[in-house]
Write an enzyme that holds these catalytic residues in place. Structure first.
Site, PDB file in Angstrom:
ATOM      1  N   TYR A 286       1.544   8.740  -9.011  1.00 20.56           N
ATOM      2  CA  TYR A 286       2.444   8.307  -8.062  1.00 20.56           C
ATOM      3  C   TYR A 286       3.103   9.636  -7.333  1.00 20.56           C
ATOM      4  CZ  TYR A 286       7.029   6.436  -6.686  1.00 20.56           C
ATOM      5  OH  TYR A 286       8.159   6.043  -6.207  1.00 20.56           O
TER       6      TYR A 286
ATOM      7  N   ASP B  42      -0.008   5.681  -5.121  1.00 16.47           N
ATOM      8  CA  ASP B  42       0.635   5.657  -4.009  1.00 16.47           C
ATOM      9  C   ASP B  42       0.900   7.115  -3.886  1.00 16.47           C
ATOM     10  OD1 ASP B  42       2.878   5.849  -2.615  1.00 16.47           O
ATOM     11  OD2 ASP B  42       4.254   4.794  -3.836  1.00 16.47           O
TER      12      ASP B  42
ATOM     13  N   HIS C 121       4.733  -2.856  -2.133  1.00 11.90           N
ATOM     14  CA  HIS C 121       3.156  -2.383  -2.010  1.00 11.90           C
ATOM     15  C   HIS C 121       2.324  -3.475  -2.412  1.00 11.90           C
ATOM     16  CE1 HIS C 121       4.205   2.130  -1.925  1.00 11.90           C
ATOM     17  NE2 HIS C 121       5.568   1.478  -2.528  1.00 11.90           N
TER      18      HIS C 121
END
Length: 260
Positions: A109, A150, A251
């Site tokens: 992340y 991400d 997302h």
């Protein structure tokens, strides 16, 4: 082997969605981001019976990453090397055995970095430098290696419906995109762009201003592959329908299938 990545934007709030996704798509490995909970608050009991082994690095109310795997997880690493003082839960890596060999998978992340310039943006760039160094080490091992997560990076203008809205954003600044290209220049492959050059492919739609209804999205969730993983890549799918579920994450999952 089907490997998916998904920023669930709170695993406890999106637990029903996660369970539905696991049932409908049955991925072999799922990399999750933005768990927003510590390890002891992760819903292991609710996931019990799904057949997934779990490796996670949690943090109260923020960040948090996990790998869910149908196969046993080996050689688990819970922090990105390069800064022993970094307490943010943004990285977990494990070796996943397959029928035709193992794959090493990192769930990340990457920091958002806004506003820029700021300490947050400096942290983002430093984190990307650490990821670059780690990826270089892994590539030298010449094994199937996947970095999934991400990335908070819009790689190119075609990865945004309206790129002009993002020119001053940390996700799209030239220095951010340059460091992302640096990962590709190491020899990593963008899984989706290895299969298509099409426009209009997004993984994130903001909750505001009807972004989903207008398809005003951006592509910031990626799977980067070592050459040994890219050689085994069969297909990549953006599971867009999850964004239309009730109270969704902003997302959607991205899933790649490999001959492993």
């Amino acid at each position: 082997m089907r490997i998916a990545t998904w920023n669930v934007n709170s695993v406890k709030q999106r637990l029903e969605h996660l369970l539905r996704f696991l049932k409908e798509e049955a991925p072999d490995v799922v990399c999750l981001q933005e768990l927003k909970c510590q390890e002891d608050a992760f819903p292991r009991l609710e996931l019990d019976g799904t057949g997934y082994n779990i490796a996670l690095c949690g943090q109260k109310s923020f960040n948090g990453v996990a790998i869910l795997s149908k196969r046993p997880l080996e050689d688990i690493r819970l922090r990105l090397p390069g800064d022993d003082d970094d307490g943010q839960a943004r990285f977990v890596e494990a070796l996943v055995p397959g029928k035709k060999g193992a794959a090493r998978i990192a769930a990340i992340y990457l920091p958002n970095g806004n506003p820029a310039p700021s300490e947050k943006y400096s942290y983002k760039l430093a984190w990307m430098d650490r990821l670059h160094a780690h990826a270089r080490t892994r590539l030298a091992e010449e094994e199937p290696f996947v970095i999934a997560g991400d990335f908070n990076v819009i790689p190119e203008p075609k990865d945004a419906a309206r790129p002009e809205l993002w020119v001053n954003d940390a996700l799209f600044l030239p220095q951010t995109r340059e460091k992302f290209r640096g990962l590709l220049n190491l020899g990593l492959y963008d899984a989706l762009r290895s299969t298509t050059d099409a426009t209009g492919l997004y993984t994130f739609w903001d909750y505001q201003a009807g972004a989903w209804q207008k398809n005003n999205g951006i592509r910031i969730d990626h799977l980067l592959l070592s050459p040994q993983a890219a050689d085994r890549l069969r297909s990549v799918t953006i599971v867009k329908r999850t964004r239309a579920w009730d109270k969704p994450s902003d997302h959607v999952p991205v899933m790649a299938e490999f001959d492993l």
